[in-house]
Design a protein around this motif. Sequence first.
Motif, PDB file in Angstrom:
ATOM      1  N   ARG A   1       9.159 -30.282  17.210  1.00 23.88           N
ATOM      2  CA  ARG A   1       8.587 -29.038  18.363  1.00 23.88           C
ATOM      3  C   ARG A   1       7.394 -28.669  17.602  1.00 23.88           C
ATOM      4  O   ARG A   1       6.357 -28.217  18.600  1.00 23.88           O
ATOM      5  CB  ARG A   1       9.768 -28.013  18.649  1.00 23.88           C
ATOM      6  CG  ARG A   1      10.926 -28.637  19.342  1.00 23.88           C
ATOM      7  CD  ARG A   1      11.909 -27.634  19.823  1.00 23.88           C
ATOM      8  NE  ARG A   1      11.329 -26.761  20.679  1.00 23.88           N
ATOM      9  CZ  ARG A   1      11.760 -25.511  20.958  1.00 23.88           C
ATOM     10  NH1 ARG A   1      12.833 -25.133  20.397  1.00 23.88           N
ATOM     11  NH2 ARG A   1      11.348 -24.751  21.868  1.00 23.88           N
TER      12      ARG A   1
ATOM     13  N   LEU B   1       4.511 -31.040  18.556  1.00 25.50           N
ATOM     14  CA  LEU B   1       4.174 -31.171  19.919  1.00 25.50           C
ATOM     15  C   LEU B   1       3.176 -30.126  20.256  1.00 25.50           C
ATOM     16  O   LEU B   1       2.351 -30.080  20.939  1.00 25.50           O
ATOM     17  CB  LEU B   1       5.463 -31.339  20.685  1.00 25.50           C
ATOM     18  CG  LEU B   1       6.096 -32.673  20.602  1.00 25.50           C
ATOM     19  CD1 LEU B   1       7.529 -32.561  21.292  1.00 25.50           C
ATOM     20  CD2 LEU B   1       5.334 -33.761  21.146  1.00 25.50           C
ATOM     21  N   TYR B   2       3.891 -28.972  19.747  1.00 25.49           N
ATOM     22  CA  TYR B   2       2.937 -27.717  20.006  1.00 25.49           C
ATOM     23  C   TYR B   2       1.413 -27.686  19.545  1.00 25.49           C
ATOM     24  O   TYR B   2       0.462 -27.537  20.063  1.00 25.49           O
ATOM     25  CB  TYR B   2       3.647 -26.227  19.488  1.00 25.49           C
ATOM     26  CG  TYR B   2       3.025 -25.176  19.883  1.00 25.49           C
ATOM     27  CD1 TYR B   2       2.934 -24.541  21.178  1.00 25.49           C
ATOM     28  CD2 TYR B   2       2.155 -24.252  18.837  1.00 25.49           C
ATOM     29  CE1 TYR B   2       2.485 -23.287  21.351  1.00 25.49           C
ATOM     30  CE2 TYR B   2       1.562 -23.316  19.142  1.00 25.49           C
ATOM     31  CZ  TYR B   2       1.717 -22.790  20.417  1.00 25.49           C
ATOM     32  OH  TYR B   2       1.092 -21.628  20.683  1.00 25.49           O
TER      33      TYR B   2
ATOM     34  N   ILE C   1      -0.212 -30.230  18.787  1.00 28.87           N
ATOM     35  CA  ILE C   1      -0.840 -31.440  19.286  1.00 28.87           C
ATOM     36  C   ILE C   1      -1.295 -31.311  20.619  1.00 28.87           C
ATOM     37  O   ILE C   1      -2.449 -31.047  21.169  1.00 28.87           O
ATOM     38  CB  ILE C   1      -0.235 -32.882  19.302  1.00 28.87           C
ATOM     39  CG1 ILE C   1       0.144 -33.207  18.072  1.00 28.87           C
ATOM     40  CG2 ILE C   1      -0.891 -33.874  20.300  1.00 28.87           C
ATOM     41  CD1 ILE C   1       1.162 -34.255  17.968  1.00 28.87           C
ATOM     42  N   GLU C   2      -0.613 -30.575  21.489  1.00 28.73           N
ATOM     43  CA  GLU C   2      -0.943 -30.163  22.729  1.00 28.73           C
ATOM     44  C   GLU C   2      -1.754 -28.897  23.099  1.00 28.73           C
ATOM     45  O   GLU C   2      -2.517 -28.860  23.992  1.00 28.73           O
ATOM     46  CB  GLU C   2       0.419 -29.814  23.592  1.00 28.73           C
ATOM     47  CG  GLU C   2       1.466 -30.949  23.866  1.00 28.73           C
ATOM     48  CD  GLU C   2       2.807 -30.472  24.319  1.00 28.73           C
ATOM     49  OE1 GLU C   2       2.824 -29.498  24.499  1.00 28.73           O
ATOM     50  OE2 GLU C   2       3.594 -31.423  24.664  1.00 28.73           O
ATOM     51  N   ASN C   3      -1.728 -27.969  22.026  1.00 27.61           N
ATOM     52  CA  ASN C   3      -2.463 -27.005  22.366  1.00 27.61           C
ATOM     53  C   ASN C   3      -3.801 -26.829  21.176  1.00 27.61           C
ATOM     54  O   ASN C   3      -4.545 -25.980  21.236  1.00 27.61           O
ATOM     55  CB  ASN C   3      -1.755 -25.595  21.897  1.00 27.61           C
ATOM     56  CG  ASN C   3      -0.697 -25.502  22.749  1.00 27.61           C
ATOM     57  OD1 ASN C   3      -0.921 -25.188  23.978  1.00 27.61           O
ATOM     58  ND2 ASN C   3       0.646 -25.948  22.483  1.00 27.61           N
ATOM     59  N   ARG C   4      -3.710 -28.048  20.483  1.00 29.97           N
ATOM     60  CA  ARG C   4      -5.028 -28.239  19.272  1.00 29.97           C
ATOM     61  C   ARG C   4      -5.053 -26.815  18.407  1.00 29.97           C
ATOM     62  O   ARG C   4      -5.949 -26.312  18.313  1.00 29.97           O
ATOM     63  CB  ARG C   4      -6.147 -28.427  19.825  1.00 29.97           C
ATOM     64  CG  ARG C   4      -6.262 -29.613  21.057  1.00 29.97           C
ATOM     65  CD  ARG C   4      -6.106 -31.032  20.554  1.00 29.97           C
ATOM     66  NE  ARG C   4      -7.570 -31.321  19.750  1.00 29.97           N
ATOM     67  CZ  ARG C   4      -7.114 -32.547  19.093  1.00 29.97           C
ATOM     68  NH1 ARG C   4      -6.106 -33.093  19.077  1.00 29.97           N
ATOM     69  NH2 ARG C   4      -7.933 -32.766  18.107  1.00 29.97           N
ATOM     70  N   THR C   5      -3.642 -26.520  18.245  1.00 28.07           N
ATOM     71  CA  THR C   5      -3.729 -25.183  17.514  1.00 28.07           C
ATOM     72  C   THR C   5      -3.927 -25.358  15.926  1.00 28.07           C
ATOM     73  O   THR C   5      -3.607 -26.550  15.295  1.00 28.07           O
ATOM     74  CB  THR C   5      -2.567 -24.315  18.032  1.00 28.07           C
ATOM     75  OG1 THR C   5      -2.651 -22.998  17.560  1.00 28.07           O
ATOM     76  CG2 THR C   5      -1.454 -24.970  17.359  1.00 28.07           C
TER      77      THR C   5
ATOM     78  N   GLN D   1      -0.168 -38.017  14.383  1.00 29.88           N
ATOM     79  CA  GLN D   1      -1.012 -37.249  15.418  1.00 29.88           C
ATOM     80  C   GLN D   1      -1.097 -35.739  15.045  1.00 29.88           C
ATOM     81  O   GLN D   1      -2.127 -35.062  15.057  1.00 29.88           O
ATOM     82  CB  GLN D   1      -0.398 -37.293  16.707  1.00 29.88           C
ATOM     83  CG  GLN D   1      -0.249 -38.645  17.347  1.00 29.88           C
ATOM     84  CD  GLN D   1       0.633 -39.029  18.470  1.00 29.88           C
ATOM     85  OE1 GLN D   1       1.326 -38.047  18.919  1.00 29.88           O
ATOM     86  NE2 GLN D   1       0.270 -39.804  19.441  1.00 29.88           N
TER      87      GLN D   1
END
Length: 84
Positions: free
Chosen positions: A11, A14-15, A17-21, A55
């Motif tokens: 999780r 995924l966070y 990767i999705e938010n480029r954080t 990733q």
Amino acid sequence: MKGNMEERAARLALYIIENRTTVRAAAARFGVSKSTVHKDITERLPRVDPQLAAQARQVLDVNKQERHIRGGVATREKYLHGRR
């Protein structure tokens, strides 16, 4: 976020990767330490999902390359706003 460490690692990845954080932002969002995020992404996740780990690692590597720039900008802003 207690519980299954492998699930948490996925999780977190995924966070990120999705938010480029950043690690710091992910840690704050999930209520864990930066050390926990780093350990989840670099040690636990590759055993569970190597592709997802790769990733997430790419995003973290970009953040690492850019952090000196963000730090410089933050310092500049601090002194610009502090001396008015």
